[in-house]
Each structure stands twice: as C-alpha cells, then as structure tokens.
Enzyme design. Structure first.
Site, PDB file in Angstrom:
ATOM      1  N   TRP A   1       1.736   5.564  -2.121  1.00 27.07           N
ATOM      2  CA  TRP A   1       1.690   6.308  -3.142  1.00 27.07           C
ATOM      3  C   TRP A   1       2.732   5.922  -4.024  1.00 27.07           C
ATOM      4  O   TRP A   1       3.699   6.769  -4.247  1.00 27.07           O
ATOM      5  CB  TRP A   1       1.644   7.769  -2.766  1.00 27.07           C
TER       6      TRP A   1
ATOM      7  N   TYR B   1       0.860  -1.175  -0.017  1.00 22.11           N
ATOM      8  CA  TYR B   1      -0.025   0.020  -0.044  1.00 22.11           C
ATOM      9  C   TYR B   1       0.817   1.069  -0.011  1.00 22.11           C
ATOM     10  O   TYR B   1       2.008   1.377   0.722  1.00 22.11           O
ATOM     11  CB  TYR B   1      -0.976   0.026   1.166  1.00 22.11           C
TER      12      TYR B   1
END
Length: 566
Positions: free
Chosen positions: A167, A165
């Site tokens: 960006w 998980y």
C-alpha cells in the site's frame, strides 16, 4: 453563520467537524435515504451546534484513510483535522504528524557495510544485522545505477525483481511502484508480479467464472439496494472496520449505506464466526459457522434450494453453464455423500434447521449477498467465491434490482454511485520491452528467490522461476505482509543485491543493501482521486512541510538514476 467559543465547555475540534460533516452530507443523504433517516441525521447534526468552536484553516492533503487539513507551526506538522464534509472521518488521520516526524525516519542514503566493502553478494546472512555506512546522494545514485547496468548486462531483465507490492502512499504522480516500473522498462525490463495478497484466489477464479475479476469492480449502487433489497446477507463482512480506508482517498460513503438499511428496517443476516461491528450496527441476525467452513454451509443451502425446488432452473438454463456437473457433486453422485443441510452442519457447526431456513428465506425474498475477502485467503481459496456465485445463480436474482451478490461493499465504499466527472490517469509505467519476463505470483516471492528454475502451476499455465540477482522495492514492505517470515528471511539471502526506497526503518529496509530515504506524501505536492468507486473528488495534496533530513521524492530519485543510465 458565526461560530464562537463556549467558555463553559471543554470541547474538541473533532466535535465541530463532526457537526459540519453531518450538515455538509445532508444533500447527499436527502437523495439517498428515507426522509425519517434524514430527519434524524439533521437532528443529530444540530445537536452539535451549541458546542462549536472556530476551526483553524489548515493545509489540504490526505492519505489512504481520508482527506484532511494539516496544521503546521514552525515547519512542523503539529496536528490535523478532517475535511469538513467527510461524513465518517477516520481517526487514523491523527497519526500523520507522527509519520512525518517519526523517530525511525531514514535520514540519509545508507549502504550495508559488507556490501559496500566487498561488493554484491557479500555476506548476505548479515542482512538485518550488519552495520550501516552513510553515503552521499551522488554515490548512492551511482551505486544503484551501476547495479542495474551490471545485472541487466550479465544476467538479463529476468534477474531483476521490481515487485514493490504494498500500500504505497496515495498520489497519482508520486506513485512509487509505477515510477520504479517505468525506470525498469526503460532500462531493459524486469520480472514483476501477478495478483495480490488481498484477493489472490478470488481474482483468478472469478475471471473464469464470471468473465472479470469482480472483487475490485463497482457494486449495485446503494440507493438501489436500500430501495429494493428485502434481505441482505453479509457473508464474512465487517465493513465498519474495512470501509475506513481505501486504495485512493476514501469518500467514506459506504457507512451511510449500512446505516440506511438499519433505518429502513431491512432484514440483515451476518454470517461470520465473530459478531462484529457491522452486524451490531445493522442490528443483524447472527449465524456463526466454524472458521473457514463457508463452502460447506453454502453447499447445505444449495442442497436445500434444490431439494425444496426453490432454485431458479430457468435462470440456470439461460445464463449458466456447468450446473449439471455441480449437481452431481451436490447430490452425492460422485462420492456417495449428498451435501445436505445435515452434512453441512457436521462440518460448519451451524444447525441443519438454521441452514434450511436460511435457504428458504433467501429464495423467498429479494436477496443481496455481500461477501468479504477473508474466506478466500486459504488453501483452495477459490472455492468460497466460486460456490457463492453458484448459490447466487441458483437463487436467480443476479441482475434484478437489489438482488444478486457483491464482493466489494466492504471495500473503498463500493456501491457509492459513480460520478461522471474527469478521471486522473496518473503517471504510467510506459511500455514494457519486447519479450519481457513473465511475472511471478506475488505470494510466491520467497519460493521464487529460494528455488530458481522451479516450475509451478498458476492460473492454468506453467511458470518457471527466474534466478533473481537484484530485488528493488519502492513503496512496499514484504517482511510485513508476506506469510511465514522466517521462510522469507532465508530466501532474502539469495539475491546479490537488495535496494529499498523508504521513509522509515521498516523490516524490509533493515534487510536491504542500499537504502534511499524518501519523502512522505506530506512533503511533496500531488493529486489524488477521492472515492475508488464513486470517483467523486479530485483532491489536491499540498506539500505541508519541507522534505525531512536528506529525503527526496521517488520521482527525483528515479530521474537521477535514469540520467546516470543515459
């Protein structure tokens, strides 16, 4: 038009690009905003022209904070400049050269000494403190493939957590998380994650209240809002900060919407403990409740609407279910405490007369409520979003031009009109094997690692934690974003093996057993969509510099592992 150096001034190239960006955006502004606002934009742009200097042509690429051109000299990225038609360039692009040539780049495949010498599970308490041993790519690929085979064979797919998980870098092909999941699906399956940290509570409750997750969906388009909304209520929103970035490459058009409200003179109210940048830009009135007391304040508004008969009962009868049950709570039939403006004031700190006036103003005007995500990041975080939808339903303006609510005006330029061009789908994770393990809630990773076999409630069902033996992270940094890092640190010692793909020695990389150095997005070719909601652009991401040190891109790494796995 010819540009030249002004010998009598010392001017930055950013001034040039701001001028060009303003002019390039004029056709859009002309269609979107009132003519007096357009005239002012033109005047502002023209003021830049006496100071223009030539722009050096760079290599087009981009990041979460915008498209830009990289200036390269002698094989090094030396600086960047925003693309000329970016209406609101983000200064964060200036960090790109420092990302490429960072001192904390991982240069070679590395393995933790105790793990290399004694095998999986050796001295996990030394993760983050052990010595590192440099290995060849061939040996690293063999070690990783061997671990995947061992854990699949001995424990099954539920024992592999390929969460990753975070960006990850932009790029539709070099999507590290998707590539990892693709490999794991091909090799037998894995335990994934559900939800995210950004809107964890909201996206779950909204699917039950509104039929979709809402928080990542397109908003009422800005031209509609600017033309029809008479009152805009910003509830926990600081869009001037959050609109600078996006999940794909931002189009930076959302800022123009807020500026247009100010130019038109639309009344804006900001409800936030802080008088933030967006409130200042929009010249908003400011109401400052105590932090995380939004639901109480909303209840006070709702009670006023009902007691003053300003709610839209016809809308509720036709489009809503359950208002009668909510009304019992609102009027205090359940607990003996009516949720009046006076009661709300005692909780949220806003004067009762201010709460009542807010309710009357919202009912009297075409009102758009623009809400942020911060207030749902708390215990019982589903309540603020659920209550805000209830409030909007009582106003009865959902679906009317310029009215209703939205949860993404502050994110990735939600409300920027959607284009009808082609969409890049990107690479897929492929099909999951039959009987693949159920995912765990993303924010429960530490709890899962520390308590295998524990059963929890999640979104109306039971979830039992698997016994994770292998954690594989590519494109994420759990030690950066997870709550209670000390708790995560203890849980991180439970798995037998931790594998991480990273360009940098992040906290997560330092607490791994095998670390593989990967390229940044500036060291490879790719494509990305521009404008998460508008889908206005397809951006080429050209390779700017060669792969640094011994780094490889994720696709090549996973391809090599897949070949080793047969």
């Amino acid at each position: 038009m010819t540009f030249f150096n002004d010998q009598q001034t010392n001017l930055s190239r950013r001034s040039l690009l701001k001028g060009l960006g303003a002019c390039a955006a004029l056709p859009l502004l002309g269609a979107l905003f009132p003519k007096h606002a357009l005239a002012q934009a033109i005047s502002t742009a023209l003021e830049q022209f006496p100071t223009l200097v030539p722009a050096q042509k760079g290599i087009l690429t981009g990041a979460h904070w915008g498209a830009f051109e990289a200036i390269v000299a002698d094989g090094r990225m030396v600086r960047v400049q925003p693309v000329a038609d970016d209406p609101a360039p983000n200064d964060l692009i200036d960090m790109a050269p420092f990302q490429v040539h960072a001192k904390n780049r991982i240069k070679y495949p590395m393995v933790r000494k105790s793990w290399l010498e004694h095998g999986p599970g050796a001295k996990p308490e030394l993760r983050g403190a052990d010595e590192w041993v440099r290995v060849s790519w061939e040996q690293a690929i063999e070690l990783v493939a061997g671990e995947i085979q061992r854990v699949q064979r001995d424990f099954g797919p539920q024992a592999i957590h390929a969460g990753s998980y975070g960006w990850k870098s932009v790029g539709m092909f070099h999507n590290s998380r998707t590539l990892l999941h693709r490999l794991m699906n091909l090799s037998g399956g894995f335990t994934g994650y559900a939800g995210d940290y950004s809107t964890g509570a909201a996206q779950v409750i909204m699917s039950h209240v509104m039929g979709s997750i809402e928080v990542y969906e397109q908003q009422t388009a800005w031209p509609n809002v600017v033309e029809h909304a008479e009152l805009v209520v910003l509830w926990g929103v600081n869009a001037q900060v959050t609109l600078k970035n996006s999940w794909n490459m931002p189009d930076h058009e959302g800022q123009a919407g807020f500026k247009a409200l100010k130019e038109k003179g639309t009344r804006v109210i900001s409800i936030d403990p802080v008088y933030n940048e967006t409130a200042k830009l929009a010249n908003a009135e400011w109401i400052a409740p105590n932090a995380y007391t939004d639901v109480a304040m909303m209840l006070g508004v709702a009670h006023t609407l009902y007691s003053e008969k300003k709610h839209d009962q016809a809308f509720l009868d036709r489009y809503a279910v359950g208002f009668d049950k909510f009304l019992d709570y609102l009027l205090g039939k359940d607990d003996g405490q009516p949720k009046s403006a006076e009661w709300a004031s005692s909780v949220c700190g806003v004067e009762a007369k201010v709460i009542r006036q807010l309710a009357l103003d919202m009912a009297a005007k075409r009102t758009m409520i623009m809400a942020g995500w911060g207030m749902q990041r708390q215990h019982h975080g589903e309540q603020p979003n659920w209550m805000l939808i209830t409030l909007a339903a009582m106003l009865g303006q959902i679906g009317l031009p310029g009215g209703g609510y939205g949860f993404s005006y502050h994110y990735s330029s939600g409300g920027s009109p959607t284009a009808k061009g082609g969409i890049l789908a990107g690479i897929s994770a492929g099909n999951a094997p039959k009987n693949s393990p159920a995912p765990i809630p993303v924010a429960r990773i530490a709890d899962c690692l520390a308590n295998p076999g524990k059963t929890i409630d999640f979104n109306g069902r039971k979830v039992t934690y698997p016994d994770i033996k292998l954690v594989y992270v590519a494109g994420g940094n759990p030690f950066h974003h997870h709550q209670d890092t000390n708790n995560l640190l203890k849980a991180w010692r439970k798995p037998q093996t931790v594998i991480v793909h990273e360009p940098y020695w992040t906290a997560t990389a330092k607490h791994a057993d095998i670390v593989l150095p990967v390229t940044t997005s500036y060291e490879r070719n790719d494509l990305e969509m521009g404008g998460d909601y508008s889908q206005r652009y397809v951006f080429p991401m050209h390779q700017c510099v060669p792969p640094q040190h011994e780094s490889r891109n994720d696709f090549d790494i996973f391809g090599a592992i897949a070949a080793k796995l047969g």
